[in-house]
Design an enzyme around this catalytic site. Structure first.
Site, PDB file in Angstrom:
ATOM      1  N   TYR A  53     -68.128  -7.181   9.400  1.00  0.00           N
ATOM      2  CA  TYR A  53     -68.831  -5.583   8.708  1.00  0.00           C
ATOM      3  C   TYR A  53     -70.103  -5.158   9.784  1.00  0.00           C
ATOM      4  CZ  TYR A  53     -67.166  -4.005   4.513  1.00  0.00           C
ATOM      5  OH  TYR A  53     -66.303  -2.914   3.602  1.00  0.00           O
ATOM      6  N   GLU A  55     -71.330  -1.633   9.136  1.00  0.00           N
ATOM      7  CA  GLU A  55     -71.892  -0.344   8.935  1.00  0.00           C
ATOM      8  C   GLU A  55     -72.891   0.278   9.623  1.00  0.00           C
ATOM      9  OE1 GLU A  55     -72.700  -1.370   4.636  1.00  0.00           O
ATOM     10  OE2 GLU A  55     -71.022   0.031   4.071  1.00  0.00           O
ATOM     11  N   ASP A 199     -57.877  20.642  16.302  1.00  0.00           N
ATOM     12  CA  ASP A 199     -57.356  19.217  15.800  1.00  0.00           C
ATOM     13  C   ASP A 199     -56.065  18.817  16.780  1.00  0.00           C
ATOM     14  OD1 ASP A 199     -55.876  17.098  14.644  1.00  0.00           O
ATOM     15  OD2 ASP A 199     -55.755  17.971  12.630  1.00  0.00           O
ATOM     16  N   THR A 225     -55.949  11.794  15.761  1.00  0.00           N
ATOM     17  CA  THR A 225     -55.600  10.569  15.539  1.00  0.00           C
ATOM     18  C   THR A 225     -55.661   9.878  17.081  1.00  0.00           C
ATOM     19  OG1 THR A 225     -53.218  11.005  16.112  1.00  0.00           O
ATOM     20  CG2 THR A 225     -53.952  11.341  13.843  1.00  0.00           C
ATOM     21  N   LYS A 228     -50.948   8.840  18.239  1.00  0.00           N
ATOM     22  CA  LYS A 228     -49.550   9.532  18.503  1.00  0.00           C
ATOM     23  C   LYS A 228     -49.242   9.611  20.039  1.00  0.00           C
ATOM     24  CE  LYS A 228     -50.147  11.784  14.186  1.00  0.00           C
ATOM     25  NZ  LYS A 228     -50.326  13.138  13.423  1.00  0.00           N
ATOM     26  N   ARG A 234     -53.406   2.789  15.051  1.00  0.00           N
ATOM     27  CA  ARG A 234     -53.521   3.847  14.076  1.00  0.00           C
ATOM     28  C   ARG A 234     -55.032   3.936  13.702  1.00  0.00           C
ATOM     29  NH1 ARG A 234     -48.361   4.691  12.091  1.00  0.00           N
ATOM     30  NH2 ARG A 234     -49.288   6.775  11.058  1.00  0.00           N
TER      31      ARG A 234
HETATM   32  C1  LIG Z   1     -51.039  13.609  12.168  1.00  0.00           C
HETATM   33  C2  LIG Z   1     -51.931  14.478  11.874  1.00  0.00           C
HETATM   34  C3  LIG Z   1     -53.068  14.304  11.107  1.00  0.00           C
HETATM   35  C4  LIG Z   1     -53.233  13.167  10.262  1.00  0.00           C
HETATM   36  O1  LIG Z   1     -53.273  12.049  10.891  1.00  0.00           O
HETATM   37  P1  LIG Z   1     -53.136  10.710   9.845  1.00  0.00           P
HETATM   38  O2  LIG Z   1     -53.596   9.521  10.642  1.00  0.00           O
HETATM   39  O3  LIG Z   1     -51.805  10.675   9.412  1.00  0.00           O
HETATM   40  O4  LIG Z   1     -54.321  10.795   8.572  1.00  0.00           O
HETATM   41  C5  LIG Z   1     -54.296  15.398  11.171  1.00  0.00           C
HETATM   42  N1  LIG Z   1     -53.916  16.582  11.868  1.00  0.00           N
HETATM   43  C6  LIG Z   1     -52.657  16.711  12.505  1.00  0.00           C
HETATM   44  C7  LIG Z   1     -52.648  18.081  13.330  1.00  0.00           C
HETATM   45  C8  LIG Z   1     -51.498  15.752  12.741  1.00  0.00           C
HETATM   46  O5  LIG Z   1     -50.608  16.159  13.355  1.00  0.00           O
END
Ligand SMILES: *Cc1c(COP(=O)(O)O)cnc(C)c1O
Length: 417
Positions: A53, A55, A199, A225, A228, A234
């Protein structure tokens, strides 16, 4: 006596994981948001750091015993800052959606206005969709794409921004195949006094490698994220200008989250290390080259491509000219060993749960070392299946060919002998 293994403790879960491992090995995984994380990334994310932990942030924790955790998080943060050329990175968000929620918390009060690309046009739920907390707790204005060419309509973005003067403007997509014009977004945000948030969840690996323009230095805040195209664990992260660093950090903790997932942060440090290599830069370029080859192959078989093609890892195919909806196409493709998701296309006349399109991406296939020749074969199989959605014998034959191809391109991280 040594500690029992997973197979001994829980044979049911062990067998299911084995089954999934073989599925990931034997199928062509074309879901645009998915990839293969390396063995090194998985070793870090399955490590004993899970037990700690912590925080707070390095040197400012609430519990003792943080010497190793501080070093791990500092490595992850500085590697990400260097990789993207950002002033500051927060590597604690549990995933992409919580990262975005933390950005809202940093800049918005409930009821304030936010603006983002609508889901139907390729935006993400967290950019203000009505079913999302981001559309329920904030007043969300949604822009779209042009009907003529399916590109983001920057005139509409400017018009809506001037009319509503939102606090945040989001640019970033989940089903959009073209490059985003960060300069144009930055100019509009500056004019109306909004904070621009890029994003880059889908494209962060491409951005890190220079295979897609970077929003860093143009958007004050960048969220993403890590699992991807970046090929990490993750997770989520937020990059920002120095001026916003404190606000973002406070929003993530204590604003939104509790203890950070330290094994995930260690694995992100590993992924950042991998992403800074020439091999990764070549990988990201090949992802885009492969998407182009796949798109050309599909177009040559009469499949309509949204926005006319791709500049990224992603293709949105409109199956309307083939007279096959997306869902039965996706089901037939899975029978043939080709895994995609059905997806709405812009101005879709069908419902979101039974839409006109499928979404395809090349990150996972490229991680296996596949190149343009393989993409042309894959495009041919996809077109064959779409032209024969009912022909289960055809699907079975293609599934066999797919399995043979997969055997020649072993996937990283699956630890199969
Ligand atoms: C995949 C995605 C997210 C969310 O990610 P998670 O890890 O699934 O919560 C946010 N914004 C965009 C543009 C995405 O493609």
């Amino acid at each position: 006596m040594s500690e029992p293994t997973l197979a001994q403790v829980d044979p049911e879960i062990h067998a299911l994981i084995e089954q999934e491992r073989h599925r990931q090995s034997d199928a062509l995984r074309l879901i645009a948001s998915e990839n293969y994380a390396s063995r090194a990334v998985q070793e870090a994310s399955g490590s004993c750091l899970n037990n700690k932990y912590s925080e707070g942030y390095a040197e400012k924790r609430y519990y003792q015993g943080q010497a190793v955790i501080d070093a791990v998080e500092t490595l992850a943060r500085t590697r990400i800052e260097r990789l993207f050329g950002a002033d500051h990175a927060n590597v604690q968000p549990y995933s992409g959606s919580p990262a975005n929620l933390a950005v809202y918390l940093a800049f918005m009060k409930p009821g304030d206005k936010t603006m983002g690309l609508g889901l139907a046009a390729g935006g993400h739920l967290t950019h203000g969709h009505g079913v999302s907390i981001t559309g329920k707790y904030f007043e969300a204005i949604q822009y779209g794409v042009r009907e003529s060419d399916h590109r983001i309509d920057m005139d509409e973005v400017a018009r809506l921004a001037r009319e509503h003067r939102p606090k945040l403007i989001w640019c970033g997509t989940t089903a959009y195949s073209r490059v985003i014009d960060y300069d144009a977004f930055a100019e509009i945000a500056r004019e109306v006094g909004a904070v621009l948030v890029a994003d880059i969840a889908h494209i962060s690996g491409l951005v890190a490698a220079g295979a897609h323009p970077s929003p860093v230095g143009k958007a004050e805040v960048v969220s993403s994220t890590t699992h991807k195209t970046l090929r990490g664990p993750r997770g989520g992260m937020i990059l920002c200008d120095a001026a916003h660093a404190k606000k973002i950090d406070r929003a993530v903790f204590p604003g939104l989250q509790g203890g950070p997932h330290n094994s995930q942060i260690a694995a992100l440090a590993v992924a950042a290390h991998e992403a800074s290599t020439d091999a990764f830069r070549a990988y990201a370029k090949q992802v885009v080259d492969n998407a182009r080859a796949l798109a050309e192959g599909l177009a040559s078989r009469g499949i309509a491509l949204v926005a006319g093609g791709t500049d990224t890892h992603l293709i949105l195919a409109d199956l309307t000219p083939k007279d096959v909806p997306g869902k039965p196409a996706a089901v037939a493709l899975e029978r043939a060993g080709i895994v995609v998701n059905y997806n709405s296309v812009p101005f879709d006349k069908r419902k979101p749960f039974d839409p006109s399109g499928i979404r395809l991406g090349t990150p996972a296939l490229t991680s296996r070392g596949m190149k343009e020749d393989e993409m042309r074969r894959v495009a041919g199989w996809i077109a064959d299946v779409i032209e024969g959605v009912e022909d289960e014998a055809l699907h079975a034959r293609i599934a066999g060919e797919v399995k043979d191809l997969c055997a020649s391109f072993p996937a990283p991280g699956l630890l199969l002998d």
